[in-house]
Design an enzyme around this catalytic site. Structure first.
Site, PDB file in Angstrom:
ATOM      1  N   ASP A  71    -111.104 -39.858 -27.043  1.00 52.97           N
ATOM      2  CA  ASP A  71    -112.433 -40.480 -27.068  1.00 52.97           C
ATOM      3  C   ASP A  71    -113.516 -39.412 -27.018  1.00 52.97           C
ATOM      4  O   ASP A  71    -113.977 -39.013 -25.944  1.00 52.97           O
ATOM      5  CB  ASP A  71    -112.604 -41.510 -25.955  1.00 52.97           C
ATOM      6  CG  ASP A  71    -111.912 -42.824 -26.264  1.00 52.97           C
ATOM      7  OD1 ASP A  71    -111.294 -42.927 -27.340  1.00 52.97           O
ATOM      8  OD2 ASP A  71    -111.988 -43.742 -25.436  1.00 52.97           O
ATOM      9  N   HIS A 114    -108.971 -43.190 -21.254  1.00 53.77           N
ATOM     10  CA  HIS A 114    -109.073 -44.612 -21.606  1.00 53.77           C
ATOM     11  C   HIS A 114    -109.634 -45.469 -20.475  1.00 53.77           C
ATOM     12  O   HIS A 114    -110.614 -46.196 -20.676  1.00 53.77           O
ATOM     13  CB  HIS A 114    -107.710 -45.131 -22.056  1.00 53.77           C
ATOM     14  CG  HIS A 114    -107.754 -46.389 -22.870  1.00 53.77           C
ATOM     15  ND1 HIS A 114    -108.706 -46.611 -23.856  1.00 53.77           N
ATOM     16  CD2 HIS A 114    -106.955 -47.494 -22.856  1.00 53.77           C
ATOM     17  CE1 HIS A 114    -108.485 -47.788 -24.409  1.00 53.77           C
ATOM     18  NE2 HIS A 114    -107.435 -48.355 -23.818  1.00 53.77           N
ATOM     19  N   VAL A 115    -109.012 -45.446 -19.303  1.00 51.41           N
ATOM     20  CA  VAL A 115    -109.532 -46.173 -18.150  1.00 51.41           C
ATOM     21  C   VAL A 115    -110.617 -45.318 -17.511  1.00 51.41           C
ATOM     22  O   VAL A 115    -110.377 -44.169 -17.143  1.00 51.41           O
ATOM     23  CB  VAL A 115    -108.416 -46.486 -17.132  1.00 51.41           C
ATOM     24  CG1 VAL A 115    -108.993 -47.185 -15.904  1.00 51.41           C
ATOM     25  CG2 VAL A 115    -107.342 -47.333 -17.786  1.00 51.41           C
ATOM     26  N   HIS A 116    -111.814 -45.892 -17.363  1.00 54.53           N
ATOM     27  CA  HIS A 116    -112.971 -45.097 -16.953  1.00 54.53           C
ATOM     28  C   HIS A 116    -113.018 -44.935 -15.443  1.00 54.53           C
ATOM     29  O   HIS A 116    -113.852 -45.500 -14.750  1.00 54.53           O
ATOM     30  CB  HIS A 116    -114.252 -45.729 -17.491  1.00 54.53           C
ATOM     31  CG  HIS A 116    -114.257 -45.802 -18.983  1.00 54.53           C
ATOM     32  ND1 HIS A 116    -115.061 -46.664 -19.693  1.00 54.53           N
ATOM     33  CD2 HIS A 116    -113.538 -45.122 -19.919  1.00 54.53           C
ATOM     34  CE1 HIS A 116    -114.849 -46.512 -20.987  1.00 54.53           C
ATOM     35  NE2 HIS A 116    -113.923 -45.583 -21.145  1.00 54.53           N
ATOM     36  N   HIS A 132    -108.044 -52.273 -19.260  1.00 55.73           N
ATOM     37  CA  HIS A 132    -106.935 -51.773 -20.092  1.00 55.73           C
ATOM     38  C   HIS A 132    -105.580 -51.923 -19.398  1.00 55.73           C
ATOM     39  O   HIS A 132    -104.659 -51.142 -19.661  1.00 55.73           O
ATOM     40  CB  HIS A 132    -107.173 -50.315 -20.482  1.00 55.73           C
ATOM     41  CG  HIS A 132    -108.480 -50.087 -21.188  1.00 55.73           C
ATOM     42  ND1 HIS A 132    -108.835 -50.762 -22.327  1.00 55.73           N
ATOM     43  CD2 HIS A 132    -109.533 -49.269 -20.895  1.00 55.73           C
ATOM     44  CE1 HIS A 132    -110.038 -50.367 -22.716  1.00 55.73           C
ATOM     45  NE2 HIS A 132    -110.482 -49.477 -21.863  1.00 55.73           N
ATOM     46  N   TYR A 162    -117.756 -41.455 -29.655  1.00 56.51           N
ATOM     47  CA  TYR A 162    -118.102 -42.883 -29.595  1.00 56.51           C
ATOM     48  C   TYR A 162    -119.056 -43.309 -30.724  1.00 56.51           C
ATOM     49  O   TYR A 162    -119.873 -44.203 -30.559  1.00 56.51           O
ATOM     50  CB  TYR A 162    -118.722 -43.231 -28.244  1.00 56.51           C
ATOM     51  CG  TYR A 162    -117.731 -43.216 -27.108  1.00 56.51           C
ATOM     52  CD1 TYR A 162    -117.181 -44.392 -26.623  1.00 56.51           C
ATOM     53  CD2 TYR A 162    -117.326 -42.022 -26.525  1.00 56.51           C
ATOM     54  CE1 TYR A 162    -116.266 -44.377 -25.581  1.00 56.51           C
ATOM     55  CE2 TYR A 162    -116.405 -42.001 -25.491  1.00 56.51           C
ATOM     56  CZ  TYR A 162    -115.881 -43.186 -25.018  1.00 56.51           C
ATOM     57  OH  TYR A 162    -114.968 -43.174 -23.985  1.00 56.51           O
ATOM     58  N   HIS A 164    -103.725 -40.843 -24.559  1.00 54.42           N
ATOM     59  CA  HIS A 164    -104.990 -41.492 -24.242  1.00 54.42           C
ATOM     60  C   HIS A 164    -104.824 -42.684 -23.306  1.00 54.42           C
ATOM     61  O   HIS A 164    -105.500 -42.783 -22.282  1.00 54.42           O
ATOM     62  CB  HIS A 164    -105.716 -41.934 -25.508  1.00 54.42           C
ATOM     63  CG  HIS A 164    -107.103 -42.442 -25.231  1.00 54.42           C
ATOM     64  ND1 HIS A 164    -108.090 -41.660 -24.674  1.00 54.42           N
ATOM     65  CD2 HIS A 164    -107.661 -43.675 -25.397  1.00 54.42           C
ATOM     66  CE1 HIS A 164    -109.195 -42.369 -24.513  1.00 54.42           C
ATOM     67  NE2 HIS A 164    -108.950 -43.595 -24.945  1.00 54.42           N
ATOM     68  N   ASN A 179    -108.760 -44.298 -28.844  1.00 57.79           N
ATOM     69  CA  ASN A 179    -109.059 -45.477 -29.659  1.00 57.79           C
ATOM     70  C   ASN A 179    -110.396 -45.355 -30.383  1.00 57.79           C
ATOM     71  O   ASN A 179    -110.586 -45.923 -31.464  1.00 57.79           O
ATOM     72  CB  ASN A 179    -109.042 -46.742 -28.802  1.00 57.79           C
ATOM     73  CG  ASN A 179    -109.964 -46.662 -27.609  1.00 57.79           C
ATOM     74  OD1 ASN A 179    -109.779 -45.800 -26.739  1.00 57.79           O
ATOM     75  ND2 ASN A 179    -110.952 -47.548 -27.533  1.00 57.79           N
ATOM     76  N   ASP A 197    -112.790 -39.027 -22.536  1.00 60.88           N
ATOM     77  CA  ASP A 197    -113.788 -40.073 -22.752  1.00 60.88           C
ATOM     78  C   ASP A 197    -115.203 -39.527 -22.524  1.00 60.88           C
ATOM     79  O   ASP A 197    -115.988 -40.074 -21.764  1.00 60.88           O
ATOM     80  CB  ASP A 197    -113.523 -41.254 -21.805  1.00 60.88           C
ATOM     81  CG  ASP A 197    -112.156 -41.872 -22.022  1.00 60.88           C
ATOM     82  OD1 ASP A 197    -112.083 -43.040 -22.424  1.00 60.88           O
ATOM     83  OD2 ASP A 197    -111.137 -41.188 -21.789  1.00 60.88           O
TER      84      ASP A 197
END
Length: 404
Positions: free
Chosen positions: A197, A356-358, A329, A200, A319, A234, A168
């Site tokens: 990711d 995915h999870v920040h 998420h 963006y 991801h 995503n 990400d």
């Protein structure tokens, strides 16, 4: 191992060092690499930032990046973009012990809404020697640019190797800190496992693909010199029917090639490679993965191929995390977990990396294979045959951190 949720914000890029003792199967302790903690949110770097600078010279190659080009590590895919004209598809390469050689590739372009890409080149260099430093030149005939890379050691059980891990990433001021942190890390990662990711671009109006170009120039300082192993997230889907764009992953698949056919995959979103003592399986959280789908059939066969006497480390990249104690998420990876977790336990996957999870989160070895929705047995149990799950989805994106 720390329990789930012990730390929500740690270093956005980490380094994993793999060593192996046949009787114990232990991870060499790389230590804590940094005390760096991200701010709550940082803005996108402006388009005139130094890190987005276009290289000088007519038709100069830009956005140069490499990845592994076969399953064993004896090939490298070299990719770059030219703007004024297609130019040469040739890569000139050599080592200190070999004559200069040439490899020819292909060029492609694509359109996305009101954006037209530059000329995107992909050339695969094959039959390289293990553990060798190679120099390579792109832009032959116009503005030439030279880079280098080091091939991995020959695949084997007693071969230590150091991977960087980033997810990400994005293009914020924190993204730049993350990449700098990785570059300056004393452990010196030899390749990056990237868990999805990338740029963006889809967060900008009309999915402005200019941000794919800036991200390629921003990351070039690392990925032109060492392979990044790609996983789709995503933000790579770029499905925008309101713009007339109905082909998922269009920008990503044109720009980032992977050696998926080498592992018998039918799509570039799931594939495997071997590197040193590691067998790395890349999965797609955003492609069909239910029973009888191509990804399902491929993974079922792929796990059977793993020879732990040759590659004792079995690593999976995806991801969307299967285990996640944050509200961001939450349970998005649950259906894939239900499908594949019994296989991960059966084949004793060592570690699963996700984004995915920040936030940063690490689990003990645990499984939940008894749960079948009906029986209500939905509490994970400790299981030494199960993987450790590590979420590293805080590379620098502009979206808020997961803190709850």
């Amino acid at each position: 191992m720390a329990k789930m949720g012990t730390s929500s914000r740690e270093a956005a890029a980490i380094v994993v060092m793999l060593g192996f003792v046949l009787s114990l199967a232990v991870v060499c302790n790389g230590g804590k690499t940094s005390s760096f903690v991200r701010k709550e949110k940082s803005g996108v770097m402006p388009l005139d930032s130094d890190v987005f600078k276009v290289p000088p010279g007519y038709n100069a190659p830009q956005q140069v990046h490499i990845t592994q080009g076969d399953q064993l590590g004896k090939a490298v895919i070299v990719s770059w973009v030219t703007v004024e004209e297609p130019g040469s598809n040739t890569v000139l390469y050599w080592s200190a012990y070999s004559k200069k050689q040439k490899s020819e590739g292909k060029v492609t372009t694509y359109k996305f809404y009101n954006y037209t890409s530059g000329y995107i080149h992909h050339t695969t260099i094959r039959n390289l020697k293990f553990n060798t430093k190679y120099y390579y030149v792109v832009g032959i005939g116009h503005t030439e640019r030279q880079f280098w890379f080091i091939t991995p050691p020959e695949v084997g059980p007693d071969v230590p190797y150091t991977f960087g891990l980033i997810g990400d990433l994005g293009q914020s001021f924190d993204s730049n800190k993350t990449l700098t942190h990785y570059e300056l890390n004393p452990q010196k990662g030899q390749a990056v496992l990237f868990v999805g990711d990338l740029c963006y671009a889809d967060t900008h109006p009309n999915h402005d693909n200019v941000w794919w170009d800036t991200w390629g120039r921003f990351t070039e300082r690392s990925v032109a010199y060492q392979p990044w192993i790609w996983t789709v997230g995503n933000h790579e889907i770029d499905f925008a029917p309101e713009l007339g764009e109905t082909k998922p992953f269009k920008p990503y698949t044109h720009r980032y090639h992977v050696p998926y056919k080498a592992s018998g995959s039918t799509a570039p979103f799931w594939y495997s490679i071997k590197r040193a003592s590691a067998y790395i399986i890349v999965l797609s959280s955003y492609s069909a993965y239910g029973k009888y789908t191509p990804q399902y059939f491929w993974l079922e066969q792929e796990l059977r191929k793993v020879n732990r006497s040759e590659t004792p480390w079995l690593i999976v990249l995806m991801h969307a995390p299967w285990y996640n104690s944050y509200n961001f998420h939450y349970l998005e990876g649950e259906t894939m977990r239900v499908m594949y977790e019994p296989w991960f336990v059966k084949y004793k996957v060592d570690v699963v990396f996700a984004g995915h999870v920040h936030a940063y989160e690490r689990s003990e070895r645990m499984s939940n294979v008894a749960y079948n929705i009906v029986n209500g047995i939905c509490i994970p149990v400790k299981d030494q045959s199960a993987p450790v799950y590590i979420t590293i989805g805080d590379g620098g994106n502009t979206e808020v951190l997961a803190t709850k």
